[in-house]
Motif scaffolding. Structure first.
Motif, PDB file in Angstrom:
ATOM      1  N   GLU A  87      -6.840  27.265  40.584  1.00  0.00           N
ATOM      2  CA  GLU A  87      -7.168  25.887  40.944  1.00  0.00           C
ATOM      3  C   GLU A  87      -7.487  25.128  39.657  1.00  0.00           C
ATOM      4  O   GLU A  87      -8.147  25.669  38.765  1.00  0.00           O
ATOM      5  N   LEU A  88      -6.994  23.875  39.591  1.00  0.00           N
ATOM      6  CA  LEU A  88      -7.273  23.040  38.412  1.00  0.00           C
ATOM      7  C   LEU A  88      -7.946  21.752  38.890  1.00  0.00           C
ATOM      8  O   LEU A  88      -8.123  21.548  40.082  1.00  0.00           O
ATOM      9  N   TYR A  89      -8.296  20.901  37.948  1.00  0.00           N
ATOM     10  CA  TYR A  89      -8.934  19.630  38.320  1.00  0.00           C
ATOM     11  C   TYR A  89      -7.867  18.653  38.819  1.00  0.00           C
ATOM     12  O   TYR A  89      -7.009  18.243  38.042  1.00  0.00           O
ATOM     13  N   LEU A  92      -6.872  15.249  36.916  1.00  0.00           N
ATOM     14  CA  LEU A  92      -6.400  15.257  35.524  1.00  0.00           C
ATOM     15  C   LEU A  92      -4.899  15.525  35.492  1.00  0.00           C
ATOM     16  O   LEU A  92      -4.370  16.222  36.355  1.00  0.00           O
ATOM     17  N   GLU A  96      -4.077  16.414  30.110  1.00  0.00           N
ATOM     18  CA  GLU A  96      -5.535  16.228  30.049  1.00  0.00           C
ATOM     19  C   GLU A  96      -6.259  17.550  30.310  1.00  0.00           C
ATOM     20  O   GLU A  96      -7.257  17.863  29.671  1.00  0.00           O
ATOM     21  N   ARG A 129      -2.915  17.048  41.067  1.00  0.00           N
ATOM     22  CA  ARG A 129      -2.844  16.960  42.532  1.00  0.00           C
ATOM     23  C   ARG A 129      -1.436  16.640  43.019  1.00  0.00           C
ATOM     24  O   ARG A 129      -1.112  16.857  44.181  1.00  0.00           O
TER      25      ARG A 129
END
Lengths: 297, 552
Positions: A87-89, A92, A96, A129
């Motif tokens: 999972e990433l942000y 961003l 980034e 996302r």
């Protein structure tokens, strides 16, 4: 000589659950080491323990010659990690995200990052996302590779990657090993490990089942011979042959699983009207099941 | 209706409901304990108040402490707590599942969107009703234990009104969630409407020409009829029920016609706004850009939308309160004359008739702490537990950073955010004071705001500590909300009774409000105590987070 990873009776309990039991493992520098096991076998627990994200109930781990708990922060300068179920942000962009982690590492070589992004065909301008799981995985891989770590720990790295990218990724792993760096690759995708790993460990219910060279595993493995005859053939013809484990016969088609040399088997087959013969190469899937059967019985 | 969706929704919020009910009953206990011997003074005070004021707090006659406390429970605490619960359920029902990416799995079963929605709405109705009933029974029993005669009070009627207003806001969140697919928008807007509605119901009746405007706010239909003393007002209740039904029907339409997102926070409404050039401009401006140069800067800019909205609300409110003073100062003078000295403690010995007193009551006593703590608790809870729940903590810790550095940088981010809110409030108060010609000293505004910032930071650090110790965001928010709630009322009630007034020092709110800082200037010792408490909590967080397995 220093090893890339040494675990000594590494054990992790979650209350009553024993996720990892007395795991003794050694991974050499410069090898691609496969770590195999089905879901819930303890692969991720082992990885998170040696990365000091969770603490062992007892036992120790040494990475690149240093205690994984005591030197955890220092070691992370030399380790690249891709978590399973990455999972990433979400807000961003890929770039980034990489900048954030690069800053935490005190900077990286951006031409190398761009080179990695090119090879994996990763678009770093999109927000996380808006990325598919495969494209998110590419950002995660670049993140793990970008500081040119001495030890790469990858938990289920190929999930979501399409076949072409998987090939490129495997080539990258071989290059890393060729440079003397180490890859620790956890997977239940056996074919993936088979193509790149020098040695594999199989883990089940938190216990190490076996550590073998891939080549040895293959020779030990049960292989299969599919034969087609010009006349109906009985299964009993083959069942008594030494090394034969299983025979399936359907009038003129016979499929024999065996271990060891195929000389006796061929000898019997040649005595009948043999039209076609196909040797199916052993894959890790079958080896895996063999070892499982052995430990269960 | 889907039985398993219904029961899962109940289970998901049962602890929160219980904590809320315990909080409400604890406040009833605290209040009754503090006011136990003050019946005469309370009767005297409220007998002398202007008529409009009592209606404001939903009561017509106050004869003893029990009436006053039950009034506060039924008119302020229970509706706030239960509306909060309903909003969180309403926002999570569809939008929350979309954000987590679980709605797709749920709808992968042969069940319609509408049946999922109605099951969740039914769970919300049941839980809010049970919560209101338990809060009513608990407070009633507590009052009885203290010897309050509640025979002329209609606690069940009041709790029915509480249930209706809480469900109104819950269905508003449900409606917004189904149309936007964004749980933050759904809960944020609903909380905003709740606060504005509550404030409007309190402020507008003070200004005669605007008093009719209160009817457009749902809070009016909740307690303007004084259900605790007059029983159910079926007309008002019907308005709320119709509004709930309309919102429910709107939610059904919304959930049926929209493309459901999986694991993405933006819904159709936001996407449409993005397509429009002006909408895109507004969204881009509001979304801003995350600064990725450090953990502290990333974490503080991650919350830029929340910070911007909360800061704007504080700025705007503080700005408007100044000019309003002139419209209501006559009423305030009349009101403050009626307060006997013994009971000034209840409003912190503030002279309500002065501009500073007006600002203290309207901005600094409840709104500032509520807003600052709500924001800092949300940020603190997300700081560590949020990264764990979103499974990004593993990646963060794969870098050569100590866990302690993550805690400290997250604490810095939280502080930056609360300071931003403080600046907005301070500037708003200063401008409002200028506009209203109130001449409040800049130094005192700065001092009172600084204490507010320190209070907000303290509770933010409490949330951070629980978040670091448990890895559970919801636990952190609940624990902080409960602590803030009890601490606030402990400081509001305990000083009233001189024999126990010293216990108020156990509440951080004491150090925030003690000595009326806006009127008399900041007490630096109090500021230092708040700062020291915050640092102590932060120091305790380090080992709590260090010793723990990171959740996966």
């Amino acid at each position: 000589m220093t090893k890339a990873i040494i675990t000594d009776r590494l054990t992790k309990h979650y209350g009553e659950t024993q996720a990892l039991i007395d795991l003794d493992l050694e991974v050499e520098l410069g090898e691609v080491f496969g770590f195999l096991g089905p879901n819930g076998a303890g692969k991720t627990t082992m990885i998170r323990t040696i990365l000091d994200l969770i603490y062992p109930t007892y036992g120790t781990a040494t990475l690149l010659g240093k205690d994984s708990h005591q030197f955890a922060v220092e070691l992370r300068n030399h380790v690249g990690y891709l978590p399973g179920d990455l999972e990433l942000y979400p807000t961003l962009t890929g770039r980034e995200t990489l900048t954030y982690f690069a800053n935490l590492r005190g900077g990286v070589d951006w031409t190398y990052v761009d080179h990695l992004a090119d090879r994996l065909d990763s678009d770093l301008t999109k927000k996380v996302r808006d990325l598919s799981s495969g494209n998110k995985q590419k950002v995660g891989l670049i993140q793990a590779f970008m500081n040119k770590p001495d030890l790469l720990i990858l938990d289920e790295p190929s999930s979501g990657l399409d076949p072409l990218v998987q090939q490129e990724f495997q080539a990258m792993l071989r290059e890393i090993a060729a440079e003397g760096r180490t890859v620790f690759l956890s997977s239940h995708t056996l074919s993936e490990v088979e193509r790149v790993a020098d040695r594999v460990a199989i883990i089940r219910h938190g216990r190490l089942v076996v550590v073998e060279r891939i080549d040895n595993l293959k020779t030990k493995a049960i292989r299969r011979l599919d034969m087609e005859f010009g006349e109906p053939v009985s299964a009993s013809l083959f069942e008594s042959i030494d090394g034969v484990r299983n025979v399936e016969a359907d009038t003129t088609r016979v499929s024999v699983s065996y271990e060891g040399a195929m000389k006796d088997l061929l000898h019997v087959a040649m005595g009948h009207d043999l039209i076609n013969l196909e040797s199916v190469e052993a894959d890790l899937e079958e080896i895996f099941l063999t070892y499982y059967r052995d430990t269960e019985s | 209706m889907l039985a398993n969706v219904f029961t899962k929704s109940l289970r998901d919020r049962q602890v929160a409901t219980l904590v809320g009910v315990i909080g409400v009953v604890s406040v009833a206990f605290l209040g009754l304990w503090a006011y136990a011997d003050l019946d005469d003074q309370i009767a005297e005070l409220y007998g002398g108040l202007p008529e409009g004021f009592l209606a404001l707090i939903g009561l017509e006659v106050i004869t003893d402490a029990g009436t006053l406390i039950l009034g506060e429970i039924a008119n302020l605490m229970a509706p706030m707590v239960l509306a909060g619960l309903a909003i969180s359920m309403g926002a999570a029902a569809v939008a929350g599942e979309e954000r987590r990416g679980t709605l797709g799995i749920l709808l992968g079963n042969p069940k319609s969107r509408v049946s999922v929605l109605t099951s969740k709405a039914a769970a919300m109705i049941v839980l809010v009703t049970i919560g209101a009933a338990l809060a009513g029974i608990g407070s009633g029993l507590t009052a009885a234990a203290f010897g309050t005669d509640s025979s002329d009070m209609h606690l069940p009627a009041a709790m029915l009104h509480v249930t209706a207003i809480a469900l109104f806001f819950g269905f508003l969140a449900l409606f917004l969630g189904t149309w936007t697919g964004n749980s933050s928008v759904a809960s944020g807007v609903s909380v905003g409407v709740l606060l504005i509605s509550f404030l409007a119901a309190g402020l507008l009746p003070l200004i005669e020409s605007l008093s009719n405007l209160t009817r457009i706010f749902p809070w009016y239909y909740f307690n303007s009829s004084g259900p605790l003393q007059n029983g159910i007002d079926w007309g008002h209740l019907a308005v709320l029920i119709v509004a709930i039904a309309v919102l429910g029907a709107g939610a059904v339409v919304g959930v049926r016609r929209r493309d459901l997102k999986v694991g993405s926070p933006s819904g159709e409404f936001v996407n449409r706004m993005r397509e429009h050039p002006i909408g895109k401009k507004i969204l881009t401006r509001l979304a801003g850009k995350t600064n990725v140069s450090s953990i502290a800067l990333k974490s503080s800019t991650d919350h830029r939308t929340l910070t911007t909205i909360a800061a704007m609300v504080m700025l705007y409110t503080a700005l408007m309160v100044g000019p309003m003073y002139n419209a209501v100062s006559d009423v305030l003078v009349e009101f403050s004359k009626a307060i006997p000295d013994g009971l000034k403690a209840m409003i912190g010995f503030v002279d309500m008739a002065s501009p500073e007193g007006w600002y203290t009551v309207e901005v600094f006593s409840i709104m500032l702490p509520a807003t600052f703590i709500a924001v800092s608790a949300a940020v603190g809870a997300r700081a560590l537990a949020g990264e764990e729940e979103n499974r990004t903590m593993d990646l963060l810790l794969a870098n050569p950073v100590k866990r302690s550095r993550i805690v400290v940088e997250k604490a810095m981010a939280l502080t930056i955010i609360v300071v931003a809110l403080g600046v907005a409030t301070g500037v708003g108060t200063w401008l409002g004071s200028l506009l209203g010609g109130l001449d409040i000293s800049v130094a005192r505004i700065a001092g009172a705001t600084l204490l507010g910032v320190l209070l907000g930071v303290f509770f933010g650090f409490v949330a951070l500590a629980v978040s670091g110790a448990t890895g559970n965001r919801r636990t952190a928010i609940l624990a902080t909300a409960a602590a803030g709630f009890v601490a606030y009322f402990a400081n509001a009630f305990i000083p009233v009774n001189e024999s126990i007034a010293g216990w108020a020092r156990l509440s951080p709110f004491f150090y925030y409000a003690d000595g009326d800082p806006l009127a008399n200037g900041i007490n630096w010792t109090n500021a230092a105590v708040l700062a020291a408490l915050s640092l102590a909590v932060l120091a305790a967080t380090l080992p709590l987070f260090q010793r723990r397995d990171i959740r996966n």
